[in-house]
Motif scaffolding. Structure first.
Motif, mmCIF file in Angstrom:
data_model
loop_
_atom_site.group_PDB
_atom_site.id
_atom_site.type_symbol
_atom_site.label_atom_id
_atom_site.label_comp_id
_atom_site.label_asym_id
_atom_site.label_seq_id
_atom_site.Cartn_x
_atom_site.Cartn_y
_atom_site.Cartn_z
ATOM 1 N N GLU A 121 5.342 6.167 -9.837
ATOM 2 C CA GLU A 121 4.247 6.433 -10.773
ATOM 3 C C GLU A 121 3.216 5.304 -10.823
ATOM 4 N N ILE A 122 3.557 4.133 -10.304
ATOM 5 C CA ILE A 122 2.698 2.955 -10.452
ATOM 6 C C ILE A 122 1.327 3.161 -9.812
ATOM 7 N N GLY A 123 1.309 3.592 -8.567
ATOM 8 C CA GLY A 123 0.034 3.759 -7.852
ATOM 9 C C GLY A 123 -0.904 4.716 -8.546
ATOM 10 N N SER A 124 -0.368 5.862 -8.992
ATOM 11 C CA SER A 124 -1.237 6.842 -9.662
ATOM 12 C C SER A 124 -1.657 6.337 -11.043
ATOM 13 N N TRP A 125 -0.784 5.603 -11.747
ATOM 14 C CA TRP A 125 -1.154 5.040 -13.052
ATOM 15 C C TRP A 125 -2.327 4.081 -12.896
ATOM 16 N N LEU A 126 -2.285 3.254 -11.842
ATOM 17 C CA LEU A 126 -3.366 2.295 -11.614
ATOM 18 C C LEU A 126 -4.706 2.992 -11.324
ATOM 19 N N LEU A 127 -4.643 4.233 -10.871
ATOM 20 C CA LEU A 127 -5.858 4.972 -10.530
ATOM 21 C C LEU A 127 -6.271 5.972 -11.624
ATOM 22 N N THR A 128 -5.594 5.910 -12.772
ATOM 23 C CA THR A 128 -5.874 6.835 -13.871
ATOM 24 C C THR A 128 -6.881 6.233 -14.851
ATOM 25 N N GLU A 129 -7.927 7.010 -15.160
ATOM 26 C CA GLU A 129 -8.926 6.551 -16.136
ATOM 27 C C GLU A 129 -8.279 6.498 -17.509
ATOM 28 N N MET A 130 -8.607 5.423 -18.260
ATOM 29 C CA MET A 130 -7.987 5.224 -19.563
ATOM 30 C C MET A 130 -9.025 4.921 -20.622
ATOM 31 N N GLU A 131 -8.775 5.488 -21.789
ATOM 32 C CA GLU A 131 -9.676 5.295 -22.914
ATOM 33 C C GLU A 131 -9.819 3.825 -23.289
ATOM 34 N N GLU A 132 -8.688 3.124 -23.288
ATOM 35 C CA GLU A 132 -8.731 1.717 -23.709
ATOM 36 C C GLU A 132 -9.580 0.850 -22.782
ATOM 37 N N PHE A 133 -9.859 1.352 -21.583
ATOM 38 C CA PHE A 133 -10.712 0.625 -20.638
ATOM 39 C C PHE A 133 -12.065 1.326 -20.470
ATOM 40 N N GLU A 134 -12.508 2.016 -21.519
ATOM 41 C CA GLU A 134 -13.784 2.745 -21.511
ATOM 42 C C GLU A 134 -13.888 3.725 -20.343
ATOM 43 N N GLY A 135 -12.820 4.440 -20.103
ATOM 44 C CA GLY A 135 -12.818 5.454 -19.057
ATOM 45 C C GLY A 135 -12.639 4.909 -17.647
ATOM 46 N N ARG B 27 0.831 -1.204 0.000
ATOM 47 C CA ARG B 27 0.000 0.000 0.000
ATOM 48 C C ARG B 27 0.865 1.254 0.000
ATOM 49 N N THR B 28 1.913 1.239 0.809
ATOM 50 C CA THR B 28 2.829 2.375 0.867
ATOM 51 C C THR B 28 3.566 2.543 -0.460
ATOM 52 N N ALA B 29 4.024 1.429 -1.043
ATOM 53 C CA ALA B 29 4.728 1.484 -2.323
ATOM 54 C C ALA B 29 3.840 2.078 -3.416
ATOM 55 N N LEU B 30 2.553 1.768 -3.360
ATOM 56 C CA LEU B 30 1.617 2.304 -4.343
ATOM 57 C C LEU B 30 1.220 3.746 -4.033
ATOM 58 N N GLY B 31 1.469 4.181 -2.799
ATOM 59 C CA GLY B 31 1.054 5.521 -2.388
ATOM 60 C C GLY B 31 -0.440 5.616 -2.176
ATOM 61 N N TRP B 32 -1.051 4.487 -1.858
ATOM 62 C CA TRP B 32 -2.502 4.431 -1.684
ATOM 63 C C TRP B 32 -2.876 4.532 -0.210
ATOM 64 N N ILE C 213 -2.842 -7.801 -7.302
ATOM 65 C CA ILE C 213 -2.301 -6.440 -7.212
ATOM 66 C C ILE C 213 -0.775 -6.500 -7.160
ATOM 67 N N GLN C 214 -0.257 -7.426 -6.353
ATOM 68 C CA GLN C 214 1.199 -7.606 -6.230
ATOM 69 C C GLN C 214 1.813 -7.963 -7.589
ATOM 70 N N SER C 215 1.177 -8.850 -8.327
ATOM 71 C CA SER C 215 1.688 -9.263 -9.634
ATOM 72 C C SER C 215 1.697 -8.101 -10.620
ATOM 73 N N VAL C 216 0.619 -7.330 -10.647
ATOM 74 C CA VAL C 216 0.554 -6.165 -11.531
ATOM 75 C C VAL C 216 1.638 -5.169 -11.137
ATOM 76 N N TYR C 217 1.781 -4.932 -9.844
ATOM 77 C CA TYR C 217 2.825 -4.018 -9.349
ATOM 78 C C TYR C 217 4.203 -4.494 -9.809
ATOM 79 N N ASN C 218 4.483 -5.790 -9.634
ATOM 80 C CA ASN C 218 5.788 -6.326 -10.036
ATOM 81 C C ASN C 218 6.013 -6.188 -11.539
ATOM 82 N N GLU C 219 4.971 -6.378 -12.329
ATOM 83 C CA GLU C 219 5.087 -6.215 -13.786
ATOM 84 C C GLU C 219 5.354 -4.756 -14.142
ATOM 85 N N LEU C 220 4.634 -3.847 -13.513
ATOM 86 C CA LEU C 220 4.793 -2.433 -13.817
ATOM 87 C C LEU C 220 6.153 -1.892 -13.382
#
Length: 163
Positions: free
Chosen positions: A121-135, A65-70, A106-113
Motif C-alpha cells: 500500500e505504500i507506493g499508492s499511498w504516496l501518490l494519493t492526494e490528501m486534504e491535509e496537504f491541500e490536495g 521502485r519495485t517495492a513502491l510499485g512505481w 524516499i527510502q527513509s519515508v518508505y522505511n517509516e511507512l
C-alpha cells in the motif's frame, strides 16, 4: 692507438645498450606488476562494498521502485529527474549528491511507512492526494522538498495524536 681506443669505446657502448634496455624492461615489468596488484586490491574493495551494501538492507533504486510499485516515470517525477537518468542509475551509473539525497529521503519515508502500513500500500499511498496537504500527494511534497510537512504527518500518524 687512438683508433683502437675508439673501437673499444664503441664496442663497450654497444654492449651496454642491451643491458640498459633490459633494465628498463625489468623496471616496466615491475611497475606493471605493482599496478596489477593495486588493481586487484581495488576490485576486491569494490566487491566488499557491494556486499556491505546488500547486507545493510539499503534498497537499490530498482528494488525501491519495485517495492513502491512505481514506474520509472513516477520515480523520475518525484526525484525531479528524467526517465533516462533512472535507467542509467539502475544500471549502475553514479548518482549525483542532490539526487542521492532525494533517494535517501524516499527510502527513509518508505522505511517509516513500513512500520505502520502494508508494504503493497505504500507506493499508492504516496501518490494519493490528501486534504491535509491541500490536495497534493506525499510524493509531491518529497518532490518539492517539503518533507518536513510529511514527517510531521507521519509522526502524528505513528503516535496516534490528531493533527
Amino acid at each position: 692507438m687512438q683508433h683502437l681506443s675508439d673501437m673499444y669505446s664503441m664496442s663497450t657502448a654497444v654492449k651496454e645498450r642491451p643491458t640498459k634496455a633490459a633494465q628498463a624492461k625489468r623496471s616496466l615489468v615491475n611497475e606493471r606488476e605493482k599496478l596489477f596488484a593495486k588493481l586487484q586490491e581495488i576490485n576486491q574493495a569494490i566487491r566488499e562494498s557491494e556486499t556491505d551494501t546488500e547486507k545493510s538492507g539499503k534498497l537499490t533504486i530498482a528494488k525501491l521502485r519495485t517495492a513502491l510499485g512505481w514506474s520509472r516515470n513516477q520515480l523520475a517525477h518525484v526525484m525531479n529527474a528524467s526517465d533516462r537518468a533512472i535507467v542509467n542509475w539502475e544500471q549502475g551509473d553514479p548518482i549525483s549528491p542532490v539526487y542521492a539525497a532525494k533517494l535517501r529521503e524516499i527510502q527513509s519515508v518508505y522505511n517509516e511507512l513500513k512500520q505502520s502500513m502494508k508494504l503493497e500500500e505504500i507506493g499508492s499511498w504516496l501518490l494519493t492526494e490528501m486534504e491535509e496537504f491541500e490536495g497534493r500527494t506525499p510524493a509531491d511534497l518529497i518532490s518539492k522538498g517539503e518533507t518536513g510537512r510529511l514527517w510531521a504527518s507521519l509522526f502524528y500518524l505513528r503516535s496516534g495524536m490528531p493533527d
